[in-house]
Design an enzyme around this catalytic site. Sequence first.
Site, short mmCIF file in Angstrom:
data_model
loop_
_atom_site.label_atom_id
_atom_site.label_comp_id
_atom_site.label_asym_id
_atom_site.label_seq_id
_atom_site.Cartn_x
_atom_site.Cartn_y
_atom_site.Cartn_z
N THR A 117 -31.52 -74.82 -80.41
CA THR A 117 -31.18 -75.88 -80.99
C THR A 117 -29.85 -76.44 -81.52
O THR A 117 -29.12 -76.10 -80.99
CB THR A 117 -31.09 -75.09 -82.59
OG1 THR A 117 -30.68 -75.69 -83.65
CG2 THR A 117 -30.12 -73.44 -82.51
N TYR A 141 -28.33 -68.20 -87.22
CA TYR A 141 -29.25 -68.72 -87.00
C TYR A 141 -28.82 -69.03 -85.14
O TYR A 141 -29.61 -69.26 -84.19
CB TYR A 141 -29.83 -69.56 -87.33
CG TYR A 141 -30.75 -71.08 -86.40
CD1 TYR A 141 -32.15 -69.87 -86.77
CD2 TYR A 141 -30.35 -72.47 -87.12
CE1 TYR A 141 -33.17 -70.62 -85.51
CE2 TYR A 141 -31.29 -72.96 -85.98
CZ TYR A 141 -33.18 -72.42 -85.48
OH TYR A 141 -33.55 -73.07 -84.52
#
Length: 327
Positions: A117, A141
């Site tokens: 990501t 995350y």
Amino acid sequence: MTILVTGGAGYIGSHMVFGLLDRGVPVVVLDNLATGFRSAVPASVPFVEGDVGDADLVSRLIETHKVDEVIHFAASSVVPESMEQPAAYYTNNTARSLALIDVASRSGVRRFVFSSTAAVYGNPAQSPVAETALPQPMSPYGTSKWMTELVLRDVAAVRGMHHVALRYFNVAGADPALRCGQSTRAATHLIKAAVQAVLGTRDGLDIYGTDYPTPDGTCVRDYIHVTDLVGAHFSALEYLRGGGASTTLNCGYGRGYSVREVVDAVKRVSGVDFPVRLAGRRPGDPATIVADTARLRRDLNWTPAYDDLDTIVAHALAWERRLFEMR
Ligand code: UDP
């Protein structure tokens, strides 16, 4: 030769599975259905309900289906949720991925594509940001995914498993043929939330933060159509099959849109003027994050087909309408 798709019942994974079917490639799906939908995977595709952290299960699955390539999507992927439940994110995204990577690399898997990501970058000093920038994630995350990149690099190196980590920017839209799309009801992602506001299944839209150091004060993101992202996975596998060295690549278009610009696009494409409220900043959000895509285009020879915000929005809206009609 079979490709294992983890998280194949999820948003991006289900698009990958349809892409593999379209190309006639044998595929098996592993998904624990924590956030995915069994109905997102066509009945003709072998489906195993289970966890990527279950080493015995994964080992059997690889042997039974003669898996030699893995595309690993299964993960928790909501930045604000990770701020509240960091341990759950490290368990799900890092520890379970480590188990998968370890078993895959010991079981003869030759190639591995990992869903990373743009959140690994945090708030990058440079925009567009290149893969050479030092990761400085702002959320568990982002950190959980970065840790998995490192685990993959080190474990794969000693076991000869070639890999590509794809750092996704903001994925949106739906299959142009509307066979699949983003189905999560309580979705937090901007374009999904906005098209729900269009249909009235959400009470308007909050803009999180209008005081960022950006041209209009709202956050800037690089939105990529899910079908183009899936195309990057095919290109990554081709690259590895052709002897390409393991690498990490940004996946975006290299162009940023502010939250306000996205809201305007959704109103323009839908013709619906839904209510918008100006709200405070959301924890964990960087101001601007736009991909430098030079390496992706050069190394993978990847060219997008849907590089247009209105098209992304139109496909997301069409899918949301379909969900609405199926209620
Ligand atoms: N955003 C917003 N309202 C929403 C959802 C998102 O203003 O209802 C903003 C969010 O703060 C961020 C941008 O839209 O600046 C993209 O957020 P999203 O959750 O789609 O993706 P992220 O960049 O967090 O992965």
